[in-house]
Design an enzyme around this catalytic site. Structure first.
Site, PDB file in Angstrom:
ATOM      1  CE  LYS A   2      -4.491  -1.525   1.634  1.00 18.92           C
ATOM      2  NZ  LYS A   2      -5.543  -1.425   2.654  1.00 18.92           N
ATOM      3  CE  LYS A  62      -5.784  -8.419  -1.944  1.00 21.70           C
ATOM      4  NZ  LYS A  62      -6.164  -7.981  -0.627  1.00 21.70           N
ATOM      5  CE  LYS A 102     -12.726  -3.657   0.053  1.00 23.14           C
ATOM      6  NZ  LYS A 102     -12.634  -4.841   0.824  1.00 23.14           N
TER       7      LYS A 102
HETATM    8  P1  TYM Z   1     -10.677  -6.716   3.264  1.00 22.85           P
HETATM    9  O1  TYM Z   1     -11.774  -5.724   3.424  1.00 22.85           O
HETATM   10  O2  TYM Z   1      -9.586  -6.397   2.295  1.00 22.85           O
HETATM   11  O3  TYM Z   1     -11.277  -8.125   2.859  1.00 22.85           O
HETATM   12  C1  TYM Z   1     -12.317  -8.756   3.593  1.00 22.85           C
HETATM   13  C2  TYM Z   1     -12.080 -10.243   3.611  1.00 22.85           C
HETATM   14  O4  TYM Z   1     -12.011 -10.758   2.283  1.00 22.85           O
HETATM   15  C3  TYM Z   1     -10.793 -11.503   2.120  1.00 22.85           C
HETATM   16  N1  TYM Z   1     -10.337 -11.339   0.735  1.00 22.85           N
HETATM   17  C4  TYM Z   1     -10.089 -12.342  -0.113  1.00 22.85           C
HETATM   18  N2  TYM Z   1     -10.182 -13.673   0.033  1.00 22.85           N
HETATM   19  C5  TYM Z   1      -9.875 -14.437  -1.039  1.00 22.85           C
HETATM   20  N3  TYM Z   1      -9.457 -13.926  -2.226  1.00 22.85           N
HETATM   21  C6  TYM Z   1      -9.346 -12.589  -2.407  1.00 22.85           C
HETATM   22  N4  TYM Z   1      -8.956 -12.093  -3.579  1.00 22.85           N
HETATM   23  C7  TYM Z   1      -9.671 -11.725  -1.321  1.00 22.85           C
HETATM   24  N5  TYM Z   1      -9.663 -10.385  -1.155  1.00 22.85           N
HETATM   25  C8  TYM Z   1     -10.066 -10.162   0.116  1.00 22.85           C
HETATM   26  C9  TYM Z   1      -9.830 -10.899   3.105  1.00 22.85           C
HETATM   27  O5  TYM Z   1      -8.785 -11.801   3.421  1.00 22.85           O
HETATM   28  C10 TYM Z   1     -10.726 -10.613   4.281  1.00 22.85           C
HETATM   29  O6  TYM Z   1     -10.918 -11.770   5.053  1.00 22.85           O
HETATM   30  N6  TYM Z   1      -7.872  -5.877   7.263  1.00 22.85           N
HETATM   31  C11 TYM Z   1      -9.059  -6.532   6.802  1.00 22.85           C
HETATM   32  C12 TYM Z   1     -10.319  -6.109   7.540  1.00 22.85           C
HETATM   33  C13 TYM Z   1     -10.212  -6.255   9.015  1.00 22.85           C
HETATM   34  C14 TYM Z   1     -10.326  -7.453   9.746  1.00 22.85           C
HETATM   35  C15 TYM Z   1     -10.177  -7.086  11.110  1.00 22.85           C
HETATM   36  C16 TYM Z   1     -10.533  -8.785   9.383  1.00 22.85           C
HETATM   37  C17 TYM Z   1     -10.011  -5.248   9.908  1.00 22.85           C
HETATM   38  N7  TYM Z   1      -9.986  -5.735  11.162  1.00 22.85           N
HETATM   39  C18 TYM Z   1     -10.231  -8.039  12.114  1.00 22.85           C
HETATM   40  C19 TYM Z   1     -10.588  -9.734  10.409  1.00 22.85           C
HETATM   41  C20 TYM Z   1     -10.434  -9.365  11.753  1.00 22.85           C
HETATM   42  C21 TYM Z   1      -9.251  -6.216   5.356  1.00 22.85           C
HETATM   43  O7  TYM Z   1      -8.790  -5.223   4.864  1.00 22.85           O
HETATM   44  O8  TYM Z   1     -10.056  -7.081   4.670  1.00 22.85           O
END
Ligand code: TYM
Length: 333
Positions: A114, A196, A199
């Protein structure tokens, strides 16, 4: 309280959720509701580590909630809330910042990625993002955190911080474990399958948004990058096969069959037919979710009510942990 274990997870409302978010995380969350106490949040505090349009964050926060419910998270079963509605997250994050080393944070791949992508805004929040995430999880004494593979490094650092804190003050935090879904743990970009699916990708053809219409979804899958070999076979780690591996993983995750079973069904068949079937399977998977989402998103009062109740329930649980932490570190409580 019964002896059911606790699940915590969340998503950032920083863009339209993708098929990756659904297959890697949310689909798994739905299944876990049967056996666990589940808490799922909309992580708005995390979104501002990258510049956002405020009105978009606000709108997307409710969209993400509507999508959670449309995917099958039951508001009567699971707690759903907005991260910023529970101040304990920011409060515990501050404390944990003082128990986290710069060196550990510097090793985080998401920070490196990032900060390369947003080189004009490498802010301190982006750097300490994993600490806030650790606070999210530890506040609820979560046993398991169902996430995609990309978040596993953050779960590791959360465990390290918790263990360090416990080593000083006794058993304050439960040490959580990451939980990966069987086949959708890392859905890749449809255009650059070594990356990956995200979004925030600039090329909308690279990802399937849960908000795309059904024709667009089918078109995007049909124009996914593959290879010129013409063989449908899963070869882990083979760069040339990354596109086909990804489509096999997607098919496996949406159909609930193993990758091997899908690969053997299509062995000897052409890419065109395979892609058409994957497109149809993905469309059939998303169609009912979209229909339910379209219904829910118009009922703002209902969604706001869930946020309110969710924040109250979440607050009650997290208060216990925060109080304990404050006492342990010496704050007058
Ligand atoms: P975020 O918002 O990027 O994504 C949400 C969830 O989706 C999963 N994910 C994927 N899984 C498979 N293939 C992909 N291409 C893919 N893109 C995203 C992510 O692994 C995630 O599980 N930091 C986290 C949000 C967060 C969080 C937390 C999660 C903040 N605090 C505490 C768990 C516990 C995030 O940015 O996810």
């Amino acid at each position: 309280m019964d002896d059911k274990k606790i699940i915590f997870s969340g998503t950032q409302p920083s863009g339209n959720l993708t098929l990756g978010n659904y297959l890697g995380a949310i689909k798994n969350w739905v299944e876990l509701q049967k056996d666990y106490h589940c808490i799922y949040a909309m992580m708005d505090l995390h979104t501002i580590t990258v510049r956002q349009t405020p009105a978009d964050v606000r709108r997307r926060t409710l969209e993400v909630l509507a999508l959670y419910i449309a995917c099958g998270i039951d508001p009567d079963e699971s707690i759903m809330f907005v991260q910023s509605h529970n101040p304990a997250h920011a409060e515990l994050a501050w404390v944990l910042n003082c128990y986290t080393y710069m060196g550990e944070l510097q090793r985080m791949t998401q920070f490196k990625d990032k900060s390369a992508r947003h080189s004009d805004n490498i802010n301190a929040g982006l750097f300490t993002y994993p600490v806030l995430m650790a606070a999210d999880i530890l506040l609820y004494q979560a046993d398991y955190v169902p996430v995609g593979k990309d978040q596993m490094q953050h779960i590791e650092i959360c465990r390290d911080i918790a263990q360090r804190f416990n080593a000083i003050y006794g058993d304050v935090f439960k040490i959580p474990e990451g939980l990966l879904s069987k086949s959708g743990a890392k859905i890749m970009s449809l255009q650059e399958p070594m990356k990956k699916m995200s979004k925030s990708d600039e090329n909308p053809k690279a990802y399937i948004s849960m908000m795309d219409d059904m024709n667009t979804i089918a078109k995007k899958i049909k124009s996914a990058v593959t290879d010129s070999e013409g063989v449908i076979e899963y070869r882990e780690g083979d760069e040339a096969k990354a596109g086909i591996n990804n489509l096999l993983s997607i098919m496996s995750a949406v159909s609930g069959r193993s990758i091997e079973a899908v690969a053997s069904e299509y062995s000897g068949k052409g890419y065109g037919d395979f892609k058409a079937d994957v497109a149809q399977a993905v469309v059939e998977c998303i169609r009912p979710i979209r229909a339910e989402y379209d219904r829910l998103i118009n009922d703002k009062a209902y969604l706001m009510d869930i946020c309110k109740k969710g924040a109250e329930s979440a607050g009650k649980i997290s208060e216990r942990t925060l109080k304990k932490v404050y006492k342990k570190v010496g704050f007058l409580v």
